[in-house]
Motif scaffolding. Sequence first.
Motif, short mmCIF file in Angstrom:
data_model
loop_
_atom_site.label_atom_id
_atom_site.label_comp_id
_atom_site.label_asym_id
_atom_site.label_seq_id
_atom_site.Cartn_x
_atom_site.Cartn_y
_atom_site.Cartn_z
N LYS A 78 -8.47 3.05 -10.36
CA LYS A 78 -9.02 3.13 -9.01
C LYS A 78 -10.47 3.56 -9.08
O LYS A 78 -10.84 4.43 -9.87
N ASN A 137 -0.58 -0.57 -4.58
CA ASN A 137 -1.52 0.55 -4.52
C ASN A 137 -0.71 1.83 -4.51
O ASN A 137 -0.21 2.26 -3.48
N PRO A 138 -0.51 2.46 -5.68
CA PRO A 138 0.36 3.63 -5.76
C PRO A 138 -0.14 4.78 -4.89
O PRO A 138 -1.35 5.02 -4.77
N GLU A 139 0.81 5.50 -4.34
CA GLU A 139 0.47 6.65 -3.50
C GLU A 139 -0.13 7.78 -4.32
O GLU A 139 -1.02 8.49 -3.85
N VAL A 140 0.33 7.93 -5.56
CA VAL A 140 -0.08 9.07 -6.39
C VAL A 140 -0.90 8.64 -7.60
O VAL A 140 -1.95 9.22 -7.87
N THR A 172 5.47 3.87 -4.09
CA THR A 172 6.02 4.97 -4.88
C THR A 172 7.00 4.40 -5.91
O THR A 172 7.33 3.22 -5.87
N ASP A 215 0.85 -1.19 0.00
CA ASP A 215 0.00 0.00 0.00
C ASP A 215 0.89 1.25 0.00
O ASP A 215 1.96 1.26 0.60
N GLY A 216 0.44 2.29 -0.69
CA GLY A 216 1.20 3.54 -0.73
C GLY A 216 2.51 3.42 -1.48
O GLY A 216 3.50 4.08 -1.13
N TYR A 236 10.29 -2.23 -3.68
CA TYR A 236 9.14 -1.87 -2.84
C TYR A 236 9.30 -2.35 -1.41
O TYR A 236 8.32 -2.36 -0.65
#
Length: 221
Positions: free
Chosen positions: A150, A189-192, A109, A106-107, A216
């Motif tokens: 998303k 789950n990309p942060e941006v 980058t 999750d999150g 990652y």
Amino acid sequence: MRMGVGWGSALVSHPRDGRFKRLPGLPPGMQVTTHGTFRVLESTREENELLLLDVESYDPTYVAVGESVADLEPGYTIDATVEWEEGTPRVTTLSVRTETLFEFVDGATNIFEAAQDTWQEGESMGEGMNSTVTYSTDNEPNGVVYTFVKQAGERDLFSEFRDGITPLEPLVERVGEHVAPPYEVFVLNPEVEPFVVVYICLEKGGMLADTVRDTYDCPRR
């Protein structure tokens, strides 16, 4: 060379509320035994608990981490006998069918270029999902990337993958038509970025899977 949905397309959403699967109406002390093939997932409800997802019905069974399941890793598939006593499940026997590994980040980058390109291609075609095959420096297939837009509102596709509500099984099965498991499967789950990534590395313990883990920060357990 790009290969789109030929390596996998349809996903099945399986609505549920995340509670224990129970067999209702059992008289006190009565035991029921069931058998099946399950995908092992980490439970996000409680510590020291595993989620066993039936690979055919996608029904969930939550079991406490005990001696019988202590060596299982998320992503394994198992043939198991589950004994229900007063509605509480316990694995009594099992055999491991595949030792594929699942990892959820999750999150994330620094999303890798192949995922960015796959998403952009899908977006240009107006598609909420897209896929492509990645290749090694020797031009051999080494992975399959899927990107999913998303969802707006309350729906969280990353959580649905992680909790088995939207199973990854159709994607893994489609890859299995071309290359036999075990694999290493990464759900990012990309942060941006406005998409979720599923990356199936075709060789468990291979160079590509090692690179993804280093990138990652998700070492093998």
